[in-house]
Design a protein around this motif. Sequence first.
Motif, PDB file in Angstrom:
ATOM      1  N   THR A 808       1.024  -1.014  -0.056  1.00 28.46           N
ATOM      2  CA  THR A 808      -0.261  -0.086  -0.059  1.00 28.46           C
ATOM      3  C   THR A 808       1.050   1.189  -0.071  1.00 28.46           C
ATOM      4  N   ILE A 809       0.634   2.232  -1.045  1.00 28.08           N
ATOM      5  CA  ILE A 809       1.333   3.251  -1.162  1.00 28.08           C
ATOM      6  C   ILE A 809       0.696   4.531  -0.617  1.00 28.08           C
ATOM      7  N   VAL A 810       1.073   5.251   0.212  1.00 23.95           N
ATOM      8  CA  VAL A 810       0.439   6.496   0.771  1.00 23.95           C
ATOM      9  C   VAL A 810       1.163   7.905   0.591  1.00 23.95           C
ATOM     10  N   VAL A 811       0.549   8.597  -0.201  1.00 24.63           N
ATOM     11  CA  VAL A 811       1.013   9.779  -0.319  1.00 24.63           C
ATOM     12  C   VAL A 811       0.513  10.929   0.448  1.00 24.63           C
ATOM     13  N   PRO A 812       1.073  11.451   1.732  1.00 22.13           N
ATOM     14  CA  PRO A 812       0.111  12.382   2.657  1.00 22.13           C
ATOM     15  C   PRO A 812      -0.716  13.335   1.712  1.00 22.13           C
ATOM     16  N   ASN A 813      -1.845  13.638   2.342  1.00 21.01           N
ATOM     17  CA  ASN A 813      -2.610  14.761   1.720  1.00 21.01           C
ATOM     18  C   ASN A 813      -2.918  14.654   0.236  1.00 21.01           C
TER      19      ASN A 813
END
Length: 821
Positions: A808-813
């Motif tokens: 899972t890739i999370v890019v903040p905001n």
Amino acid sequence: MLEKEYFPQKIEKKWCEIWDKENPYKADNNSPKPKYYALSMLPYPSGKLHMGHVRNYTITDVIARFKRAQGYNVLHPMGWDSFGLPAENAAIQHHANPQTWTLDNISYMKKQLKMLGLSIDWDREVTTCLPDYYKWTQWLFLQLYKKGLAYKKTAPVNWCEHCATVLANEQVIDGKCWRCDSEVTKKNLSQWFFKITDYSQELLDDIEKLKGWGDNVKTMQTNWIGKSEGSILKFKVKELDDLEIPVYTTRADTAFGITYLVVAPEYKDIEKLTTPENKEAVEKYRQNAKKLSEIERLSTERIKTGVPLGTHIINPFTGRVCPIWVADYALVDYGTGAVMAVPYHDERDFDFAKKYNLPLVQVITGDDFKEGEVYVEKGKLINSAQFDGLSCEEAKKQITQYAKDNGFGDFKTQYRLRDWLISRQRYWGAPIPIVYCPHCGEVAVDEKDLPVLLPTDVDFSVKGKSPIETSKSFKYTICPKCGARAVRDMDTMDTFVCSSWYYMRYADARNDKECFNRDIINKWLPVDQYVGGIEHAILHLLYSRFFTKALRDCGLLDFDEPFSNLLTQGMVLKDGSKMSKSKGNTVDPDEIYQNYGADTARLFILSDSPPARDFDWTDAGVEGCYKFILRVYRLFSKFQDKIKLNYSFDVKNLNKKDETLVRETHISIKKITNDIENEFQFNTVISRYREFTNAIYDYVKSENDINDDVLSFALLTLLKLISPVCVFMTQEIYSSLGAKNSIHDEPWADYDENLAKTSSLTLIVQVNGKIKDKIEVEQDLSNSELEQIAKNSAKVADAIIDKQIVKTIVVPNKLVNIVVK
RNA sequence: GCCGAUGUGGCGAAAUUGGUAGACGCACCAGACUCAAAAUCUGGCGUGGCUCACCCCACGUGCCGGUUCGACUCCGGCCAUCGGCACCA
């Protein structure tokens, strides 16, 4: 009070008159603020403003106003490049005086510029055709003369029959006159030149320093200067002991492959090199070459021709005896006017050798070499004695060094740039301040006798010579040195001389003791932002760069480059092609002023394309901008009772709706400020005007829950943000609201970084890079929170059912991307 | 031939560091207001598909390929348009 409806024509006229009286944009030479010099290329007073002018000056004006609001001491001047041929032609046609014609045009165009609402310091206006200006053009000529940078020589020069004058190399475009498009021929004349070639290397080197210039202009200048590194090789003539022929080559590595030598038809020693048997043929060939126009001569399609001279050179490397030919593919004014021919490794030589059955010797080999075909690629040397096996690059060095050691060659850097021919056989220009004395020869006019005034007793209808020569009062004078009767130089200077230093004069325009004060010019220059058309990429911009360097070396100023940043604006098109009288697709600025007002013209010309790109003028687009102006005005007139010039509120106490508008306002300030600062992207600035206006309309939709302070903040900020573009409308609104200051004197709006973003944001949820859901979330949630929100989405659940989550890739905001197998 | 810029809906265009392609506008379509029109306001507007009201699917930033969880954006190779230089040895 604001009127219910807005009438730009009436309001613009009112403010024009006020600003005309007050000249409110004076630049202060002694201000403690940081300086900013915003400059448009000065217009030629052809009669009327065209849309290209409108675009140019609007761009510069918005920049000037923006910088002024940011607290800079701004110099934004204007002037007239008012010498030149059209005035003289008009004089002939209408039997008017060129000066009268020019000054009339200036006064009309000046009025048009004022109607456009430009924030110009008119106290610094410069008119190059008036004696208080050209006196200094002449004075500067004398400084260059003293420094050896202005000299007279007889040379084959470009001649335009139609304009009846010579032209600089830069003014010949594809063998045609830059002004009238007629074919240019060569004439041998004694003319004045500026030694721009002394600065070839510096002009080239300093291109790198021009960080704020576009690559297109920089490459054009680089190409024009045309530096090439090569070698001079000298060849002894077999039949003549006392004669050597030097050639310039960039391929010294191919010296062992020379099988003949070519000289240009105008080559200086050609007669000595011609044997009696060949004399007739050579003479005939040379006569023919003379007749060719520049266009024919330059055509690469033409089949190469030539005739042998009968003499030979000896190749010092091989001892080979090679014939000398005359051929017009050798150019007299490049290199030495003679070329060594290596047919196996040069296409031109190859074609020529084939045609005249001259031998081929291979000296370079490489992987794709084919027997009997020309081979211009780099490779390894063969048939070159001790140099065999070397690479071409290495061989160039070693072979040239060998020639140098043995006294028949050297390294040589060659430039294509030629000296700038500045004499013109025309009346309407600055007279060249030189007299010719029978005893002293060429003598400079005494500086105290400047200006050398243009005579008025001239007949403009004469053909075949400059009208100036018909003046009885002008020609004869007294030698400044010995007092004998002497004659003046009857030529005037190229108008590009006048325009090479006008931006310096603006700094100190009313100085009648010197052309400019050194301290003042060093304070204002270089120009921080120059704006103008790409057509000057070489001509004016190269000449101005040369002038700056030359005047620096004369001790008149202390900077190396005149223009730190250059914006070359695109053309104004209509229906896909350039506006021009001949195509009948012009739009008259006066008409736009009358129908819509100058604000509309300013807004539209900036709205659709970024400044550097071409701009397509459409009637519908004008209409749309006009409507926008009215739409903004309506907003103010409708809510004028709610607007407080001194508003105040605390963001913490605002409701959601108010907070959103406050945020929109901060976002707008940020976006617009950044877009102006970054490459002057006015098209996106104007998009934001519209978005912001739409947001305010949204806010006032239901009139019962309006917070007057918040609304005032938004509206007054909008007004300030628009003010550099729509100068009249914003001024009118602001003053009608009861403000004491001009909107244009108010400082630029500041934004709060924390408020310049929306309170929530849309989280993008992807599965394998495909968008599955969009979820509104709070700002600045942690990665694990975002991941959890994403996984809770029903749409995501559907998409990942029966699948295994790989990562899972999370890019903040921004987004969450779930990768599944 | 060398060098530079550009290529995204019907059009002008937008898109910090790779992260919702088409913001904003023009044109067009529909609705409201109007006797009607203009103006104004509201909404729609890339292509194709479907079990078609708003859901869903596929395709889509000049072309081909690559890197990547993800490409208008980065890399490699092309093509086209515009501009500059050029028998420059």
